[in-house]
Design a protein around this motif. Structure first.
Motif, mmCIF file in Angstrom:
data_model
loop_
_atom_site.group_PDB
_atom_site.id
_atom_site.type_symbol
_atom_site.label_atom_id
_atom_site.label_comp_id
_atom_site.label_asym_id
_atom_site.label_seq_id
_atom_site.Cartn_x
_atom_site.Cartn_y
_atom_site.Cartn_z
ATOM 1 N N SER A 258 16.292 -18.337 -52.324
ATOM 2 C CA SER A 258 15.672 -18.950 -51.153
ATOM 3 C C SER A 258 14.903 -20.192 -51.582
ATOM 4 C CB SER A 258 14.714 -17.954 -50.488
ATOM 5 O OG SER A 258 13.589 -17.742 -51.320
ATOM 6 N N VAL A 259 14.512 -20.998 -50.618
ATOM 7 C CA VAL A 259 13.739 -22.205 -50.907
ATOM 8 C C VAL A 259 12.455 -21.834 -51.644
ATOM 9 C CG1 VAL A 259 12.454 -24.120 -49.874
ATOM 10 C CG2 VAL A 259 14.706 -23.516 -48.985
ATOM 11 N N GLY A 260 11.779 -20.793 -51.192
ATOM 12 C CA GLY A 260 10.537 -20.361 -51.837
ATOM 13 C C GLY A 260 10.767 -19.938 -53.282
ATOM 14 N N GLU A 261 11.841 -19.173 -53.510
ATOM 15 C CA GLU A 261 12.158 -18.765 -54.878
ATOM 16 C C GLU A 261 12.472 -19.975 -55.750
ATOM 17 O OE1 GLU A 261 14.359 -14.515 -54.763
ATOM 18 O OE2 GLU A 261 15.268 -16.078 -53.496
ATOM 19 N N ALA A 262 13.214 -20.919 -55.200
ATOM 20 C CA ALA A 262 13.564 -22.121 -55.960
ATOM 21 C C ALA A 262 12.300 -22.891 -56.340
ATOM 22 C CB ALA A 262 14.512 -23.003 -55.157
ATOM 23 N N LYS A 263 11.374 -22.990 -55.401
ATOM 24 C CA LYS A 263 10.120 -23.705 -55.658
ATOM 25 C C LYS A 263 9.338 -23.046 -56.792
ATOM 26 C CE LYS A 263 5.727 -24.572 -53.405
ATOM 27 N NZ LYS A 263 4.959 -24.323 -52.197
ATOM 28 N N ASN A 264 9.310 -21.728 -56.795
ATOM 29 C CA ASN A 264 8.516 -20.991 -57.779
ATOM 30 C C ASN A 264 9.209 -20.817 -59.127
ATOM 31 O OD1 ASN A 264 6.394 -20.660 -55.962
ATOM 32 N ND2 ASN A 264 7.302 -18.810 -55.117
ATOM 33 N N THR A 265 10.527 -20.986 -59.179
ATOM 34 C CA THR A 265 11.264 -20.704 -60.420
ATOM 35 C C THR A 265 12.144 -21.867 -60.862
ATOM 36 O OG1 THR A 265 13.086 -19.670 -59.203
ATOM 37 C CG2 THR A 265 11.303 -18.220 -59.953
ATOM 38 N N GLU B 120 25.789 -22.547 -61.323
ATOM 39 C CA GLU B 120 25.419 -23.340 -60.163
ATOM 40 C C GLU B 120 24.437 -22.523 -59.348
ATOM 41 O OE1 GLU B 120 29.044 -24.377 -58.160
ATOM 42 O OE2 GLU B 120 29.366 -26.082 -59.486
ATOM 43 N N VAL B 121 23.530 -23.207 -58.653
ATOM 44 C CA VAL B 121 22.506 -22.540 -57.867
ATOM 45 C C VAL B 121 22.638 -22.971 -56.413
ATOM 46 C CG1 VAL B 121 20.024 -22.218 -57.514
ATOM 47 C CG2 VAL B 121 20.937 -22.455 -59.844
ATOM 48 N N GLU B 122 22.685 -21.990 -55.537
ATOM 49 C CA GLU B 122 22.695 -22.244 -54.097
ATOM 50 C C GLU B 122 21.285 -21.969 -53.579
ATOM 51 O OE1 GLU B 122 25.491 -20.688 -50.565
ATOM 52 O OE2 GLU B 122 24.312 -19.123 -51.544
ATOM 53 N N VAL B 123 20.719 -22.916 -52.852
ATOM 54 C CA VAL B 123 19.382 -22.748 -52.277
ATOM 55 C C VAL B 123 19.551 -22.502 -50.780
ATOM 56 C CG1 VAL B 123 17.102 -23.784 -51.969
ATOM 57 C CG2 VAL B 123 18.440 -24.311 -54.029
ATOM 58 N N THR B 124 18.953 -21.420 -50.292
ATOM 59 C CA THR B 124 19.136 -21.044 -48.890
ATOM 60 C C THR B 124 17.819 -21.066 -48.129
ATOM 61 O OG1 THR B 124 18.807 -18.684 -49.337
ATOM 62 C CG2 THR B 124 21.069 -19.532 -49.501
ATOM 63 N N ARG B 125 17.929 -21.293 -46.830
ATOM 64 C CA ARG B 125 16.795 -21.176 -45.913
ATOM 65 C C ARG B 125 17.265 -20.307 -44.760
ATOM 66 N NH1 ARG B 125 15.059 -26.470 -44.642
ATOM 67 N NH2 ARG B 125 13.499 -26.288 -46.268
ATOM 68 N N HIS B 126 16.589 -19.208 -44.554
ATOM 69 C CA HIS B 126 16.949 -18.246 -43.508
ATOM 70 C C HIS B 126 18.408 -17.789 -43.667
ATOM 71 C CE1 HIS B 126 13.134 -19.214 -41.699
ATOM 72 N NE2 HIS B 126 13.484 -20.482 -41.568
ATOM 73 N N GLY B 127 18.826 -17.612 -44.924
ATOM 74 C CA GLY B 127 20.160 -17.096 -45.206
ATOM 75 C C GLY B 127 21.287 -18.117 -45.162
ATOM 76 N N LYS B 128 20.982 -19.371 -44.858
ATOM 77 C CA LYS B 128 22.004 -20.417 -44.798
ATOM 78 C C LYS B 128 21.809 -21.405 -45.944
ATOM 79 C CE LYS B 128 22.641 -20.189 -39.835
ATOM 80 N NZ LYS B 128 22.639 -20.914 -38.578
ATOM 81 N N TYR C 272 22.723 -27.310 -53.142
ATOM 82 C CA TYR C 272 23.344 -26.768 -54.340
ATOM 83 C C TYR C 272 22.832 -27.557 -55.536
ATOM 84 C CZ TYR C 272 26.553 -24.385 -51.221
ATOM 85 O OH TYR C 272 27.081 -23.597 -50.240
ATOM 86 N N ILE C 273 22.557 -26.845 -56.610
ATOM 87 C CA ILE C 273 22.147 -27.493 -57.847
ATOM 88 C C ILE C 273 23.225 -27.183 -58.874
ATOM 89 C CG2 ILE C 273 20.380 -27.682 -59.635
ATOM 90 C CD1 ILE C 273 18.409 -26.403 -57.622
ATOM 91 N N SER C 274 23.791 -28.237 -59.455
ATOM 92 C CA SER C 274 24.817 -28.038 -60.480
ATOM 93 C C SER C 274 24.590 -29.051 -61.586
ATOM 94 C CB SER C 274 26.214 -28.196 -59.898
ATOM 95 O OG SER C 274 26.413 -29.495 -59.420
ATOM 96 N N GLY C 275 25.157 -28.757 -62.742
ATOM 97 C CA GLY C 275 24.998 -29.639 -63.883
ATOM 98 C C GLY C 275 25.631 -30.992 -63.638
ATOM 99 N N GLN C 276 25.152 -31.971 -64.329
ATOM 100 C CA GLN C 276 25.621 -33.339 -64.151
ATOM 101 C C GLN C 276 27.105 -33.467 -64.440
ATOM 102 O OE1 GLN C 276 23.667 -36.220 -66.648
ATOM 103 N NE2 GLN C 276 23.496 -37.607 -64.926
ATOM 104 N N SER C 277 27.588 -32.821 -65.481
ATOM 105 C CA SER C 277 28.999 -32.940 -65.831
ATOM 106 C C SER C 277 29.881 -32.001 -65.026
ATOM 107 C CB SER C 277 29.202 -32.677 -67.322
ATOM 108 O OG SER C 277 28.858 -31.339 -67.620
ATOM 109 N N SER C 278 29.290 -31.006 -64.388
ATOM 110 C CA SER C 278 30.074 -30.009 -63.668
ATOM 111 C C SER C 278 30.937 -30.621 -62.575
ATOM 112 C CB SER C 278 29.141 -28.962 -63.075
ATOM 113 O OG SER C 278 29.859 -28.043 -62.304
ATOM 114 N N SER C 279 30.355 -31.450 -61.712
ATOM 115 C CA SER C 279 31.127 -32.027 -60.612
ATOM 116 C C SER C 279 32.168 -33.012 -61.131
ATOM 117 C CB SER C 279 30.211 -32.687 -59.585
ATOM 118 O OG SER C 279 29.498 -33.744 -60.186
#
Length: 94
Positions: A5-12, A25-33, A37-44
């Motif tokens: 969640s957004v809160g978890e991302a902020k804290n961690t 890769e990390v998906e950041v959600t708000r209210h389940g949506k 997305y956070i991914s490495g620079q070379s990944s994409s």
């Protein structure tokens, strides 16, 4: 893929960035949506190269879908061919 969640991302964030550096890769959600997305620079970039390689391999096996003149006709139709399919602002289809 890790989902937080957004809160978890902020804290961690430092921990999440460590996962990203390891290739996750990390998906950041708000209210389940998903909202980000956070991914490495070379990944994409690697994914883009792999995608283009797949396209080239498909073309070698199956050929191009359209000839050059067919593509030109799709994107630049002659006026008589386009007649009846024109969309005018506010008028819809004719």
């Amino acid at each position: 893929m890790i989902s937080v969640s957004v809160g978890e991302a902020k804290n961690t964030l430092p921990k999440l960035l460590h996962f990203v550096e390891e290739g996750d890769e990390v998906e950041v959600t708000r209210h389940g949506k998903a909202v980000a997305y956070i991914s490495g620079q070379s990944s994409s970039g690697e994914k883009g190269v792999a995608f283009l390689q797949e396209i080239l391999a498909w073309r070698e096996t199956h050929g191009d879908l359209f000839a050059a003149d067919e593509i030109e006709a799709i994107f630049n139709p002659a006026p008589q061919e386009a007649e009846g399919f024109l969309v005018r602002h506010g008028e819809g289809f004719r």
